[in-house]
Design an enzyme around this catalytic site. Structure first.
Site, PDB file in Angstrom:
ATOM      1  CE  LYS B  74     138.486  64.548  -3.335  1.00 32.55           C
ATOM      2  NZ  LYS B  74     137.193  64.071  -3.871  1.00 32.55           N
ATOM      3  CB  SER B 149     135.238  67.293  -5.066  1.00 35.82           C
ATOM      4  OG  SER B 149     135.267  65.902  -4.809  1.00 35.82           O
ATOM      5  CB  SER B 173     134.165  63.893  -7.049  1.00 34.79           C
ATOM      6  OG  SER B 173     133.280  64.895  -6.614  1.00 34.79           O
TER       7      SER B 173
END
Lengths: 96, 502
Positions: B74, B149, B173
């Site tokens: 990420k 997210s 997330s």
């Protein structure tokens, strides 16, 4: 208790953000929605509840030996600067 | 099922090569990333170099424990020499000068880091639509979001662009996008994995954790991510358990708590039915289902959006355009300020009135302009909300109150874990929603996290495992939550659940 557009602009200034009139208006509405939702916390009597500040309830910091270690290099520290000379970050004049 | 253990067997025997595995993934990325938009950057040459190097180690018998695993990262976790943008314009040109602790650990064990994945800006969002790279799209149906997210990391695994990936979970997330994309996603206990090198959003919640195609890989990866770190004073010194061995053993008779609050109003009927059916199968398999209650669950979102935004407003103060990141054009600022002074002068008439008037200094205006140009709308919304709840006169009513409710929520879990090993719930109330559907309604967007957010407030661990496919064709997950540092319990429950399906 309802948030006004002036409140939003006041807080934006504290947070070092600039909002157009339209953005401030939108944020005002969003904030009143969200704060209205948040109001439900007042249903709870928390008079005798201790605030939770750390979820794993660390009671003491972990200590280490006070030894000097290699920090990131000067060049690396300046590498991402938008404006710098060979030694320093460059900023607008602060003192007239 | 293909997992790292079976891949490593093939690598050991020489049947496959890491270099070939990487080429296959690079090819898949090339073919499907334009549609899914899971990766924001992939450096093919760098990946090939890593692969060649690790293949040599395998041939020499000196390879690390993660050799053969290909991992997406990420874009909020620092990798030295790589751009780390947090999907924000304010960091669009930022290049990390150091490795996050988790990255260092993965490199030490010879994992391959294949690329950087898409996300909501600064991990604020539940759909991976708040991103300068454009939204990621659900591999099961590109009209739908991937969740967020860590949506890019979930989609990358779901679309078979890598074996596993790293995400971060502040309010759900990792688990929510895992549910929306049909993969495994694990949020460890707060402090189990070092946060050093994870760009901060809400520091008392933030956790790095793995996505994978199966529970075994999640266990293996977590084992190498977890552990004490001198660079993160909040990281736990507790020894890391052997998660991979634990999931390989039979889980015995698990006591599974079923909280009625998580199966009530707002939950999609088909998801409820699907999960209840599966739980009955688990029961037949020897698990014991125990009704439990978590009475403060419904206050989770309200509590979270006070505490997390407060922390965010403080954490994101560092983006000022001085040391790194986007800086606004100073010449334009000088012009703007001189124009404002002139207008004030005209309006005020006297120079004393002008001096009394509130006008930014050039430096303050530079901060403001850089931040205003650099941050997206959702980030600004949360900074402003967080600044508001911390501001004089409101602190006790909001922040202080929320910290107290946080204790009540944690206490609910402590009480429940007196009776059960794990607590089961749906991961999210629905399957993935349509792109754009919740963009204009922030509160509605926040409500997606209703089942995941309490685990972050309580600091406990949770895992989402695929539970089935909805009649709308989209996957959904089930969540197992465990007490602090009880990752073994949730991994075993997840493993048992997973084996029902095969």
């Amino acid at each position: 208790m309802s948030v006004t557009k002036d409140d939003v602009q006041y807080v934006a200034n504290l947070a070092r953000l600039q909002l157009t009139d339209e953005e401030a208006e939108n944020f005002k509405e969003d904030m009143n929605d969200i704060l209205g939702y948040i109001d439900q916390l007042n249903e709870l009597d928390t008079e005798d509840v201790e605030p939770l500040e750390h979820v794993t309830e660390i009671t003491a910091s972990k200590f280490r030996e006070d030894e000097a270690k290699e920090p990131i290099s000067h060049d690396d520290a300046l590498k991402n600067a938008p404006d710098a000379d060979s030694d320093y970050f460059r900023v607008p004049r602060v003192i007239e | 099922m293909k997992n790292l253990l079976s891949v490593q067997e093939q690598l050991q025997s020489g049947k496959r090569k890491v270099t070939d595995i990487c080429e296959e993934y690079l090819q898949t990325i090339k073919e499907t990333n334009s549609e899914v938009n899971a990766f924001v950057s992939v450096d093919d040459e760098d990946v090939r170099k890593q692969a060649t190097n690790i293949q040599q180690k395998i041939d020499a018998g000196t390879a690390g424990k993660l050799a053969g695993m290909v991992i997406g990262v990420k874009d909020v976790i620092c990798e030295k020499g790589k751009k780390v943008t947090c999907a924000s314009h304010i960091l669009h040109n930022f290049e990390s000068v150091y490795d996050a602790t988790v990255i260092k650990k993965l490199k030490n064990e010879d994992a391959i880091l294949i690329g950087r994945t898409n996300m909501d800006e600064f991990a604020m969002g539940s759909s991976t639509e708040n991103t300068i790279y454009g939204p990621s799209k659900n591999p099961a149906n590109s009209d739908f979001v991937v969740g967020g997210s860590s949506g890019g990391s979930a989609a990358a695994v779901a679309a078979n662009m890598c074996d596993t990936s790293l995400g971060s979970d502040t309010g759900g997330s990792i688990r929510q996008p895992a549910s929306y994309c049909g993969v495994v996603g694990l949020k460890p206990t707060y402090s189990r994995v070092s946060r050093y090198g994870l760009v901060a959003y809400a520091s008392s919640f933030d956790c790095i954790g793995p996505f994978s195609k199966n529970v075994t890989d999640a266990a293996i990866l977590l084992e190498h991510l977890a552990g004490d770190d001198p660079m993160d004073n909040s990281s736990s010194a507790k020894p890391v358990e052997n998660y991979s061995e634990a999931v390989a053993e039979s889980s015995g008779k698990l006591k599974i708590g079923v909280p009625k609050e998580y199966f009530g109003e707002g939950l999609d009927d088909e998801i409820r039915q699907g999960i209840e059916d599966r739980l009955k199968e688990l029961e037949k398999d020897g698990a014991e289902l125990v009704p439990v209650t978590l009475p403060h669950m419904k206050y989770g979102i309200a509590t979270y959006y006070i505490l997390a935004t407060a922390e965010a407003s403080s954490n994101l103060a560092r983006y000022d355009g001085i040391r790194y990141g986007h800086r606004a054009d100073f010449e334009k600022i000088e012009e703007e300020l001189s124009l404002e002074r002139k207008e004030l002068k005209k309006a005020a008439g006297t120079s004393t009135a002008l001096e009394a008037a509130d006008i930014d200094s050039p430096l303050i205006r530079l901060y403001k302009k850089s931040r205003t140009e650099g941050f997206g709308t959702e980030v600004k919304r949360r900074i402003i909300l967080g600044t508001y709840v911390l501001s004089a006169g409101y602190y006790d009513a909001y922040y202080g109150k929320a910290q107290k409710v946080r204790r009540l929520i944690k206490q609910d879990f402590l009480d429940a874990f007196q009776q059960v090993d794990v607590i089961v719930s749906p991961t999210a109330p629905t399957t993935a929603f349509k792109l754009g559907e919740n963009q204009d309604d922030p509160l509605q967007m926040y409500l997606n996290d209703v089942y995941t957010i309490s685990a972050n407030l309580a600091g406990i661990c949770g895992i989402s495992v695929p539970a089935g496919t909805h009649s709308n064709g989209l996957p959904y997950g089930v969540q197992f939550m465990g007490n602090t540092f009880h990752e073994v319990d949730i991994l075993r429950a997840a493993k048992q659940f997973e084996s029902l399906q095969s």
